[in-house]
Design a protein around this motif. Structure first.
Motif, PDB file in Angstrom:
ATOM      1  N   SER A 247       0.828  -1.210   0.000  1.00  0.00           N
ATOM      2  CA  SER A 247       0.000   0.000   0.000  1.00  0.00           C
ATOM      3  C   SER A 247       0.862   1.260   0.000  1.00  0.00           C
ATOM      4  O   SER A 247       1.830   1.362   0.753  1.00  0.00           O
ATOM      5  CB  SER A 247      -0.907   0.020   1.241  1.00  0.00           C
ATOM      6  OG  SER A 247      -1.651  -1.175   1.316  1.00  0.00           O
ATOM      7  N   GLU A 248       0.475   2.213  -0.833  1.00  0.00           N
ATOM      8  CA  GLU A 248       1.124   3.530  -0.821  1.00  0.00           C
ATOM      9  C   GLU A 248       0.474   4.439   0.212  1.00  0.00           C
ATOM     10  O   GLU A 248       1.118   5.284   0.808  1.00  0.00           O
ATOM     11  CB  GLU A 248       0.985   4.202  -2.185  1.00  0.00           C
ATOM     12  CG  GLU A 248       1.684   3.486  -3.317  1.00  0.00           C
ATOM     13  CD  GLU A 248       1.065   3.880  -4.642  1.00  0.00           C
ATOM     14  OE1 GLU A 248       1.336   4.982  -5.122  1.00  0.00           O
ATOM     15  OE2 GLU A 248       0.270   3.083  -5.194  1.00  0.00           O
ATOM     16  N   VAL A 249      -0.833   4.298   0.351  1.00  0.00           N
ATOM     17  CA  VAL A 249      -1.590   5.146   1.268  1.00  0.00           C
ATOM     18  C   VAL A 249      -2.511   4.263   2.094  1.00  0.00           C
ATOM     19  O   VAL A 249      -3.147   3.349   1.566  1.00  0.00           O
ATOM     20  CB  VAL A 249      -2.442   6.188   0.494  1.00  0.00           C
ATOM     21  CG1 VAL A 249      -3.229   7.064   1.455  1.00  0.00           C
ATOM     22  CG2 VAL A 249      -1.567   7.037  -0.417  1.00  0.00           C
ATOM     23  N   ILE A 250      -2.567   4.530   3.414  1.00  0.00           N
ATOM     24  CA  ILE A 250      -3.543   3.887   4.292  1.00  0.00           C
ATOM     25  C   ILE A 250      -4.466   4.988   4.795  1.00  0.00           C
ATOM     26  O   ILE A 250      -4.009   5.998   5.343  1.00  0.00           O
ATOM     27  CB  ILE A 250      -2.854   3.169   5.468  1.00  0.00           C
ATOM     28  CG1 ILE A 250      -2.013   1.996   4.952  1.00  0.00           C
ATOM     29  CG2 ILE A 250      -3.893   2.684   6.487  1.00  0.00           C
ATOM     30  CD1 ILE A 250      -1.233   1.244   6.034  1.00  0.00           C
ATOM     31  N   ILE A 251      -5.773   4.809   4.566  1.00  0.00           N
ATOM     32  CA  ILE A 251      -6.766   5.802   4.979  1.00  0.00           C
ATOM     33  C   ILE A 251      -7.565   5.228   6.147  1.00  0.00           C
ATOM     34  O   ILE A 251      -8.134   4.140   6.038  1.00  0.00           O
ATOM     35  CB  ILE A 251      -7.718   6.145   3.827  1.00  0.00           C
ATOM     36  CG1 ILE A 251      -6.929   6.694   2.621  1.00  0.00           C
ATOM     37  CG2 ILE A 251      -8.762   7.169   4.280  1.00  0.00           C
ATOM     38  CD1 ILE A 251      -7.794   6.977   1.397  1.00  0.00           C
ATOM     39  N   ILE A 252      -7.574   5.945   7.263  1.00  0.00           N
ATOM     40  CA  ILE A 252      -8.313   5.501   8.438  1.00  0.00           C
ATOM     41  C   ILE A 252      -9.647   6.240   8.491  1.00  0.00           C
ATOM     42  O   ILE A 252      -9.687   7.470   8.414  1.00  0.00           O
ATOM     43  CB  ILE A 252      -7.520   5.786   9.737  1.00  0.00           C
ATOM     44  CG1 ILE A 252      -6.124   5.143   9.673  1.00  0.00           C
ATOM     45  CG2 ILE A 252      -8.299   5.311  10.964  1.00  0.00           C
ATOM     46  CD1 ILE A 252      -6.115   3.641   9.688  1.00  0.00           C
ATOM     47  N   GLY A 253     -10.736   5.485   8.606  1.00  0.00           N
ATOM     48  CA  GLY A 253     -12.065   6.095   8.677  1.00  0.00           C
ATOM     49  C   GLY A 253     -12.869   5.484   9.804  1.00  0.00           C
ATOM     50  O   GLY A 253     -12.330   4.832  10.699  1.00  0.00           O
TER      51      GLY A 253
END
Lengths: 311, 311
Positions: A247-253
Motif C-alpha cells: 500500500s502507498e496510502v492507508i486511509i483511516i475512517g
C-alpha cells in the motif's frame, strides 16, 4: 457543475436508513436524501421499493441519468450483481442488479458498502495512488483494498482484516467464533470493552469509544491502556497488510478515526521504524464522512456503465 | 499443437542460469533450453545479450512469433516494464522492456519470477478459479496472489508474506532486519535451521530440508519438531491471507513442497477447523516444477500482446 450535470442514481442501503442521491462522474454527490428503509414487504418488497425509488430519482434527475449504483452491507458478489447474504436488510441470494434493471430499465452496479466507501475515499482523496488500503474502524473492522488501481472483491470475501489474529488480542473470543481477532481490541466497540473490563463495568456501543477517548485525553490510565492495546493491534495488522499488498496510502475512517490522535501517530511511527524493505505507507484520515458509501456506489455505477474496472 | 504453432519467446532470467523457450497461448512450453547467464558485460551487456538471444529465438521459431515475455528475480514494475532492483542479475532501474524492444523490434512484457510462476500455476492448474494464492516455499517465501482473476503487482511490492510476523517464529531475527518473520521457521532454510539448532550443528542450504524431511519420516523427534513449528507458522499465515484475500485455491510449490506430507494435511485440517465465516480454500501442490517461471513469463507476454490484464 454544468447546468445539466450527467449523473447516476446512487444508493447506500442500510437496515434502518437508506441514502439516495445523484453522483457525477467526478464523484460529486448532490441532492442526497435519507429515507426510512422499507421493511414491511420482506426481501422482495424491499427490492421493488428500492427499484421504485431509483426510477423516481432517475425521472427527477437534473440532467441525463445513466444508471444506478448501490452499496449494500453483507456478502456481495459484485461481478454477478448478486447479494449473497445481507442479514441487515434481509436479503439472501438476491440478484439485485438484474431485479433493479427489470424494474427500472436502467443498468447499474451493486457493491459492498465498506468497499464502495473505500473506493470513494481512495479515488477522491488520493487519485494518484494505485495502491490504497482503507480501514474504517467502527463497531467492527473490515478493509477496502485497492491494488494496481482496482478494488479487490474476491467474490465478496475480500478485506476481512478485522477477523485476523493479532498478538495484542490474546485469547479474547470474537463474535465470529475465532479468538484474538483484531476487532476484539481495536474497533470502537473493542476499545470500549477494554476500558469497561478494566473498570469493572458493562461495555456499551460506539458512543462509549468517544467517552473512552475523552477520558484518555484527560489522562485516565485505564482509557490510555485501552488505546495502547488498540495501537499494538493496529500496528501489527497494518504492517502485515502493507507487506502483503504494498500500500502507498492507508486511509483511516469510521467512528474511531475521531480519536486518531490517540493511536495513529504512534502506529505510523512504529510501522516506519519496523519496516525494512517494505514500502512505507502514507497515513491519512478519511474525508468523505458518512457520504463515502453513497459516493462509492455512484462510482461503481459509473464504472459499470463505462465497462471498466473501477478506474 | 498445429504444424506452425503461434508463440512468444519466453525467458526465465537467473543470476547463473537462464531458461529460454517458446510458449503458446495455452501455456504449452516447447524447445526450452538452459544457457549460462552472460555476466561479463555488466548491466548493459546482459540487457544486450538477452535481446540477442530473444531475436535469435524469434527468428528460429517454428511458427509465427508475436513477442516476448521475461521473468526476473527482484523488484519489478510490470506496468512500466522496468526492473527496479535485481541484485542477482545486477540490474538497477533497468527499463528492460523498452531496451528489448529497441534491440529486437519485438513487443513484450517483464514480470517477477515468483509472480510469473504463480500466474502459470494458477492459469494452468486451476483455470476456473479467480482467486488463487501461490506459495512457493524454498530458501525464502514470497507469494503470488491472483485476485478477481488478476495477478497483484503493487509496483513490485506485492506478496512478501515471508516477511510477515508469526507467533511460531517468536523473536527469531530475519535477514530482512525484522524479527519473527514467517520464512525464519517455515522456509526450507528455516526448517533446516530449526533442526540444526535443536541438534547443535551448523545449518546448511535447501538440501538440508530434504534430509530433515527424511529424518522426520523416520521418526526423529527434532526433525518432527522443526516441521511442527513450520506447520504452526504456515497455518497462521495462510489463514490470515485467505481471510484478507478470499482465496479459493492455495497452491504450495518450491523445494519444501516435496515434504508437503509433513505439514500440508495438518495445515489444511487446522484452517478448515478454525475458519468460521471465511471461504475455506482448497489446497493443491504445484505441478509445473522448474518451468513455472518460464511459462508464466510467456503468459505475461501473451497478455501484453492482447492488451489484457493477465486474463
Amino acid at each position: 457543475m454544468a447546468d445539466s450535470p450527467e449523473c447516476v442514481v446512487a444508493v447506500d442501503l442500510g437496515g434502518t436508513l437508506t441514502k439516495i442521491g445523484y453522483v457525477g462522474e467526478d464523484g460529486t454527490a448532490t441532492a442526497v436524501r435519507r429515507l426510512d428503509t422499507y421493511r414491511a414487504g420482506g426481501a422482495d418488497g424491499l427490492a421493488d421499493w428500492l427499484g421504485d425509488r431509483i426510477a423516481e430519482a432517475a425521472a427527477a434527475a437534473p440532467g441525463p441519468c445513466h444508471g444506478f449504483g448501490i452499496a449494500v452491507p453483507g456478502i456481495i458478489d459484485a461481478a454477478s450483481g448478486t447479494v449473497r447474504a445481507a442479514p441487515n436488510v434481509g436479503w439472501t441470494e438476491m440478484p439485485i442488479r438484474d431485479r433493479l434493471h427489470d424494474r427500472t430499465g436502467l443498468s447499474g452496479a451493486v457493491g459492498h458498502d465498506v468497499r464502495a466507501g473505500g473506493l470513494a475515499e481512495g479515488r477522491l482523496g488520493c487519485p494518484d495512488a494505485q495502491n490504497v488500503f482503507f480501514l474504517p474502524i467502527g463497531t467492527g473492522i473490515a478493509a477496502a483494498m485497492i491494488v494496481d488501481g482496482r478494488l479487490l472483491e474476491a467474490g465478496g470475501y475480500a478485506g476481512e482484516i478485522g477477523h485476523t489474529r493479532v498478538r495484542a488480542a490474546g485469547e479474547t473470543p470474537c463474535a465470529c467464533g475465532q479468538i484474538g481477532c483484531l476487532e476484539t481490541v481495536a474497533s470502537a466497540a473493542g476499545v470500549a470493552r477494554g476500558y469497561a473490563a478494566a473498570r469493572g463495568v458493562e461495555a456499551g456501543s460506539n458512543l462509549d469509544a468517544r467517552a473512552v477517548a475523552e477520558a484518555a485525553r484527560a489522562g485516565d490510565p485505564d482509557a490510555l491502556a485501552a488505546f495502547a492495546v488498540a495501537t499494538d493491534a493496529l500496528t501489527e495488522s497494518l504492517l502485515l497488510s502493507t507487506t502483503l499488498l504494498g500500500s502507498e496510502v492507508i486511509i483511516i475512517g469510521g467512528g474511531l478515526s475521531g480519536a486518531a490522535d490517540l493511536f495513529l501517530p504512534e502506529v505510523e511511527r512504529r510501522i516506519a521504524a519496523t519496516a525494512t524493505f517494505q514500502r512505507v505507507p502514507e497515513f491519512r484520515l478519511a474525508t468523505l464522512g458518512a457520504d463515502a458509501g453513497l459516493i462509492g456506489a455512484g462510482l461503481l455505477g459509473w464504472a459499470e456503465l463505462r465497462g471498466v474496472d473501477h478506474d
